[in-house]
Scaffold this motif. Structure first.
Motif, PDB file in Angstrom:
ATOM      1  N   GLY A   1      -4.253 -15.630   3.481  1.00  0.00           N
ATOM      2  CA  GLY A   1      -3.514 -15.025   4.585  1.00  0.00           C
ATOM      3  C   GLY A   1      -4.390 -14.704   5.788  1.00  0.00           C
ATOM      4  O   GLY A   1      -5.551 -14.305   5.648  1.00  0.00           O
ATOM      5  N   LEU A   2      -3.835 -14.875   6.966  1.00  0.00           N
ATOM      6  CA  LEU A   2      -4.563 -14.633   8.215  1.00  0.00           C
ATOM      7  C   LEU A   2      -5.084 -13.201   8.313  1.00  0.00           C
ATOM      8  O   LEU A   2      -6.179 -12.971   8.810  1.00  0.00           O
ATOM      9  N   HIS A   3      -4.330 -12.233   7.811  1.00  0.00           N
ATOM     10  CA  HIS A   3      -4.780 -10.844   7.879  1.00  0.00           C
ATOM     11  C   HIS A   3      -6.073 -10.633   7.088  1.00  0.00           C
ATOM     12  O   HIS A   3      -6.926  -9.848   7.486  1.00  0.00           O
ATOM     13  N   ASN A   4      -6.252 -11.355   5.974  1.00  0.00           N
ATOM     14  CA  ASN A   4      -7.503 -11.256   5.208  1.00  0.00           C
ATOM     15  C   ASN A   4      -8.678 -11.756   6.043  1.00  0.00           C
ATOM     16  O   ASN A   4      -9.746 -11.142   6.072  1.00  0.00           O
ATOM     17  N   TYR A   5      -8.489 -12.887   6.692  1.00  0.00           N
ATOM     18  CA  TYR A   5      -9.546 -13.440   7.541  1.00  0.00           C
ATOM     19  C   TYR A   5      -9.876 -12.482   8.680  1.00  0.00           C
ATOM     20  O   TYR A   5     -11.036 -12.201   8.961  1.00  0.00           O
ATOM     21  N   HIS A   6      -8.846 -11.999   9.347  1.00  0.00           N
ATOM     22  CA  HIS A   6      -9.035 -11.096  10.487  1.00  0.00           C
ATOM     23  C   HIS A   6      -9.794  -9.842  10.073  1.00  0.00           C
ATOM     24  O   HIS A   6     -10.777  -9.457  10.714  1.00  0.00           O
ATOM     25  N   ASP A   7      -9.356  -9.205   8.999  1.00  0.00           N
ATOM     26  CA  ASP A   7      -9.975  -7.952   8.564  1.00  0.00           C
ATOM     27  C   ASP A   7     -11.436  -8.139   8.150  1.00  0.00           C
ATOM     28  O   ASP A   7     -12.237  -7.219   8.282  1.00  0.00           O
TER      29      ASP A   7
END
Length: 105
Positions: free
Chosen positions: A74-80
């Protein structure tokens, strides 16, 4: 052929590519047979500084396997994991600065 031509274009300063992979995300290392990753890879992990390697660095499918491997895509994992205080200096570099510092051309 593709990989060799890609590397040739990188060496001629005609092509630049940044790829981001996440620890535990199996999708980022697929397919693992007969395929070469290209460009500069930013590999992110929880609470750690991003690891930066040029395309020749291999990451095995097995090193990414865990019980929650698919949820790590998920993109949120990468972002965080990328946009943390650990990586502030790196995310402020432009692509040419990244290539000068990390590319193995």
């Amino acid at each position: 052929a593709y990989y060799d031509y890609f590397r040739k274009l990188e060496k001629e300063n005609k092509l630049r590519h940044i790829r981001v992979s996440n620890q535990g995300d199996v999708v980022a290392v697929m397919p693992s047979i007969g395929y070469h990753q290209t460009g500069i890879n930013f590999h992110v992990d929880a609470n750690k500084r991003v690891q930066i390697k040029h395309a020749d660095a291999k990451m095995s499918l097995w090193s990414q396997m865990s019980l929650n491997s698919l949820s790590m895509h998920g993109l949120h994992n990468y972002h965080d994991r990328l946009f943390t205080g650990h990586n502030e200096d790196i995310i402020n570099l432009d692509i040419e600065e990244i290539y000068k510092k990390y590319a193995e051309l």
